[in-house]
Design an enzyme around this catalytic site. Structure first.
Site, short mmCIF file in Angstrom:
data_model
loop_
_atom_site.label_atom_id
_atom_site.label_comp_id
_atom_site.label_asym_id
_atom_site.label_seq_id
_atom_site.Cartn_x
_atom_site.Cartn_y
_atom_site.Cartn_z
N ASP A 1 44.61 30.67 45.01
CA ASP A 1 44.54 31.70 45.99
C ASP A 1 45.37 32.72 45.20
O ASP A 1 46.80 32.75 45.27
CB ASP A 1 44.78 31.56 47.15
CG ASP A 1 44.91 32.57 48.28
OD1 ASP A 1 43.82 32.78 48.96
OD2 ASP A 1 45.93 33.57 48.42
N TYR B 1 49.56 40.94 44.31
CA TYR B 1 50.45 40.22 43.99
C TYR B 1 50.60 40.47 42.48
O TYR B 1 51.76 39.96 41.83
CB TYR B 1 49.84 38.58 43.96
CG TYR B 1 49.65 38.19 45.12
CD1 TYR B 1 49.79 38.83 46.59
CD2 TYR B 1 48.80 36.90 45.61
CE1 TYR B 1 49.22 38.20 47.70
CE2 TYR B 1 48.43 36.44 46.74
CZ TYR B 1 48.85 37.10 47.95
OH TYR B 1 48.55 36.65 49.07
N LYS C 1 41.83 38.90 46.48
CA LYS C 1 41.69 39.81 47.72
C LYS C 1 41.75 41.37 47.31
O LYS C 1 42.43 41.56 46.40
CB LYS C 1 42.86 39.71 48.66
CG LYS C 1 42.97 38.17 48.98
CD LYS C 1 44.35 37.63 49.93
CE LYS C 1 44.72 36.58 49.96
NZ LYS C 1 45.39 35.85 48.83
N HIS D 1 42.20 42.00 52.26
CA HIS D 1 43.42 41.66 52.39
C HIS D 1 43.65 42.07 54.17
O HIS D 1 44.48 40.95 54.55
CB HIS D 1 44.27 42.34 51.45
CG HIS D 1 45.44 41.37 51.21
ND1 HIS D 1 46.08 41.16 49.88
CD2 HIS D 1 46.24 40.52 52.00
CE1 HIS D 1 47.08 40.45 49.72
NE2 HIS D 1 47.27 39.70 51.23
#
Length: 277
Positions: free
Chosen positions: A44, A49, A77, A110
């Protein structure tokens, strides 16, 4: 070893995966490789990120060691700033390029960022990506019941997954019941409350009784509730320990003891008021 859950389109997803939130880009590839070598098959990540490319590098590396892309379940996401129909399609292309794959298994919105009111148009773009076969399943993250209900009222596809903050201090019972009623799989982020539960006396007592770590006890609680769970660690030993939760079970009484820790306390922001782009 890892049980599978079936998402609404008939797609199988491992119930336990590896999350890379807050893992620095330079650490991500070796950590993901270690997770895949330990037996994880679900990874994930997210655009925000900043480590999608490193996840992709790890996936490429293990394919040379006999782990095929088809064995893996990759989630990413869409970040808040990229919401909107056309922007979503462009952001997906960027994520796909970073990951170095021609499809993702699960694509999530998200956050709903309700003040900007673009998540319905965003979802319609997600529906297109799914219809085009570029995403095997589509879902959301951090959506409350009101956000989910609006999607179901105004669009065609019910989200396959809602990934939410969920741990014994924030058990989200009402939201989980709504998910179950509508065939939405519950996925837990921050399943260990960022480590805040690992010293709790209830958890440590159960860990001692079962000869397991506190983290393994909490993860087992999630598994027995039916949650999909994506613990994160950058330590090889803990990566291995976190997947080793299928050789014991908690009794109904033990589950109830953990359930009683629910205080409604969040670690992350409330989706109704989090509107950062």
């Amino acid at each position: 070893m890892i049980p599978q859950v079936t998402l609404r389109p008939g797609v199988s997803m491992p119930q336990l995966g590896y999350g890379v939130f807050q893992i620095a880009a330079e650490e991500t590839a070796p950590c993901v490789e270690a997770a895949l070598e330990a037996g994880y098959r679900s990874i994930d990540t997210a655009a925000i990120y900043g480590n999608e490319a490193e996840v992709g590098k790890a996936v490429q590396a293990v394919q040379g060691r006999g782990i095929d892309r088809g064995e893996l379940f990759i989630t990413t996401k869409l970040w808040n700033a990229d919401q909107g129909y056309d922007a979503t399609l462009a952001a997906f292309d960027a994520s796909l390029a970073a990951l170095g794959t021609d499809y993702v298994d699960l694509y999530l919105i998200h956050w709903p960022v309700p003040a900007h009111d673009r998540y319905v148009a965003t979802w319609r773009a997600m529906e297109r990506l799914h219809a085009d076969g570029r995403v095997r399943a589509i879902g959301v993250s951090n959506f409350h019941i009101s956000h989910l209900q609006r999607l179901m009222d105004e669009t065609q596809v019910v989200p396959a997954v809602n990934q939410i903050e969920l741990h014994p201090n924030l058990a989200q019972r009402g939201l989980r019941e709504f998910h179950a009623e509508h065939g939405i799989v519950t996925e837990a982020w921050s399943p260990l409350a960022q480590g805040g539960l690992l010293g709790d006396p209830v958890v440590t007592d159960l860990a001692q009784q079962h000869g397991k770590t506190p983290a393994q006890v909490v993860l087992r609680w999630h598994i027995q509730l039916g949650n999909v769970v994506i613990p994160k660690s950058v330590t090889r030993q803990r990566i291995v320990e976190n997947i080793d939760v299928f050789d014991f079970a908690l009794s109904a009484e033990e589950l109830a003891r953990i359930d009683a820790l629910d205080s409604g306390a969040r670690i992350g922001p409330d989706p109704d008021t989090f509107n950062r782009l």
